[in-house]
Design a protein around this motif. Structure first.
Motif, PDB file in Angstrom:
ATOM      1  N   HIS A  61      25.200  73.243  44.025  1.00 63.87           N
ATOM      2  CA  HIS A  61      25.054  72.815  45.428  1.00 63.87           C
ATOM      3  C   HIS A  61      23.927  71.815  45.616  1.00 63.87           C
ATOM      4  O   HIS A  61      23.837  71.157  46.662  1.00 63.87           O
ATOM      5  CB  HIS A  61      24.814  74.042  46.308  1.00 63.87           C
ATOM      6  N   HIS A  83      23.321  75.971  40.272  1.00 62.78           N
ATOM      7  CA  HIS A  83      22.641  75.011  41.150  1.00 62.78           C
ATOM      8  C   HIS A  83      23.526  73.813  41.474  1.00 62.78           C
ATOM      9  O   HIS A  83      23.020  72.734  41.793  1.00 62.78           O
ATOM     10  CB  HIS A  83      21.349  74.536  40.486  1.00 62.78           C
ATOM     11  N   ARG A 119      26.712  69.729  37.799  1.00 60.95           N
ATOM     12  CA  ARG A 119      25.371  69.383  38.281  1.00 60.95           C
ATOM     13  C   ARG A 119      25.065  67.889  38.138  1.00 60.95           C
ATOM     14  O   ARG A 119      23.983  67.440  38.491  1.00 60.95           O
ATOM     15  CB  ARG A 119      24.328  70.219  37.529  1.00 60.95           C
TER      16      ARG A 119
END
Length: 451
Positions: free
Chosen positions: A418, A416, A222
């Protein structure tokens, strides 16, 4: 009759068991009713005993004398609203003429004893209106965050306050923060919880972890950029400054300063830009700032000055460009060298976990909230995650972060992944995710010498 006695005994045993093992359930089932009865039944007597009443007005005294009636009693603040919550009660009071909100705040400890509550805090809503937040049990002993905590752009819940409210980290209101704490005080858990919440936001995460990346590199999916040593950190900070200057050029080009443009539409930071032009905001997390400030040679001293200067520039100029700082460390004082106090002055939010000495607490709160220093040094070793937080306004409160394991934080970042933005200026520092494992030579244990 026997069944009634048995039912009463069973309810009493159940209430005692809930109060011991599940205080939150006890409060919602039994405690809130008992507390409302205590507050309403004792209200006038308690207010009089705490000196929170005013004499009746002269016109009422005159009417009582003319009508040969008893002298009117002193008047307590009016109860405007009494609202139960999942952790306590909220009592809103309307002050009488001549009363001050400071008098109510000074009586909070006596009100806590008189009403039989665990804690009482007060705050002034507006002129003449004070709100008392009462907690029915120790909400920080076993932290349970609300299932539906409010979240918005650059505003995430990170902890629970002692009054039962959620403590939020709002970057648009207070852009930069300092978090200090001794080893095993809960500082890393606080940082994990913050990263796990920010992972779901449209934000770029940039990390500096000079402990060879053991804290932040597991969350690398992330992160848009990561540095695990001071040399890479210096280059990364220079790249962030270059990115900040490019953002300012974009704002200058899109300010829309013309004669027919309303003042409200003139851009002064990234949040005034149209959505399609707005750069992604960046949160820079520094895991251990002392590792960036210490040096042993002349070359390391030059690198240290370069790093601290870059951090100070980002703290002074980065807010409008959407760059926010989260600086963590065990200590953060003038002994780290020149430029440190200038950097600390730009960090509005201060959070202090358990510290080993009063000097460390003074580093965090001595210049903004001296009253919080004593509360910081009183944090026990047996309560990791408990912290004192305050800001430049001088207010402070006690908070505790819910335990977030490293596995849970990694799962949130992977979920998360992406959302991780691509920042061309930081491409050189993007963490490599699919690298082969490199065997590490571990020294063999030394056998004890035979006598």
């Amino acid at each position: 009759m026997r069944w009634l006695i048995a039912a009463v005994v069973l309810v009493a045993v159940l209430a005692g068991l809930l109060r011991w093992r599940r205080p939150a359930w006890y409060w919602l089932s039994f405690g809130v009713t008992f507390a409302i009865c205590r507050v309403l039944g004792r209200y006038r007597v308690v207010m009089d005993a705490c000196g929170l009443t005013v004499p009746p007005p002269r016109w009422r005294l005159a009417i009582a004398r003319m009508a040969n009636r008893p002298v009117p009693e002193p008047r307590a603040p009016r109860i405007l609203r009494l609202r139960p919550t999942r952790t306590g009660l909220v009592l809103r009071l309307g002050l009488r003429p001549g009363q001050d909100a400071f008098d109510v705040a000074a009586s909070c400890d006596r009100l806590r004893h008189s009403f039989g509550m665990f804690g009482v805090t007060s705050r002034e809503i507006r002129s003449g209106v004070v709100e008392l937040r009462m907690t029915g049990y120790d909400v920080l002993r076993r932290v349970q965050m609300p299932a539906r905590a409010e979240r918005s752009t650059m505003r995430v819940p990170v902890a629970l306050r002692e009054d039962g409210d959620v403590h939020y980290r709002d970057y648009r209101t207070t852009p930069h923060a300092l978090t200090i704490g001794a080893t095993k005080s809960g500082k890393s858990v606080y940082q994990r919880n913050l990263v796990a919440e920010l992972a779901a936001q449209e934000v770029a995460l940039v990390g500096i972890d000079c402990k060879q990346g053991v804290e932040l590199f597991p969350l690398a999916r992330r992160f848009s950029a990561l540095a695990d040593n001071p040399d890479t950190a210096a280059d990364l900070l220079d790249a962030l400054i270059s990115h900040m200057e490019d953002v300012y050029q974009l704002i200058r080009a899109e300010q829309r300063i013309t004669a027919d443009t309303p003042d409200a539409d003139i851009a002064a930071d990234i949040w005034d830009l149209p959505d399609h032009l707005r750069p992604v905001p960046i949160v820079l997390l520094v895991d251990e700032v002392a590792e960036l400030a210490l040096f042993a040679t002349k070359d390391e001293e030059k690198r240290r000055d370069r790093i601290i200067t870059a951090l100070a520039r980002l703290a002074q100029l980065g807010r409008a460009a959407g760059i926010y700082l989260e600086i963590c460390g065990q200590r953060f004082g003038s002994e780290l060298g020149k430029g440190i106090t200038m950097l600390r002055a730009q960090l509005s939010v201060r959070t202090a976990h358990r510290v080993n000495d009063e000097t460390s607490a003074n580093m965090a709160f001595g210049d903004i909230a001296p009253d919080a220093v004593l509360a910081t040094v009183q944090i026990p070793v047996s309560a990791p995650g408990l912290a004192i937080t305050g800001d430049a306004s001088g207010g402070w409160s006690r908070i505790r972060t819910p335990h977030t394991s490293l596995r849970a934080a990694v799962d949130a970042c992977n979920k998360h992944a992406h959302l991780t933005p691509d920042l061309p200026a930081l491409d050189a520092f993007r963490p490599v995710l699919a690298s082969p494992a490199v065997p590490v030579a571990i020294p063999a244990p030394v056998a004890p010498a035979t006598p």
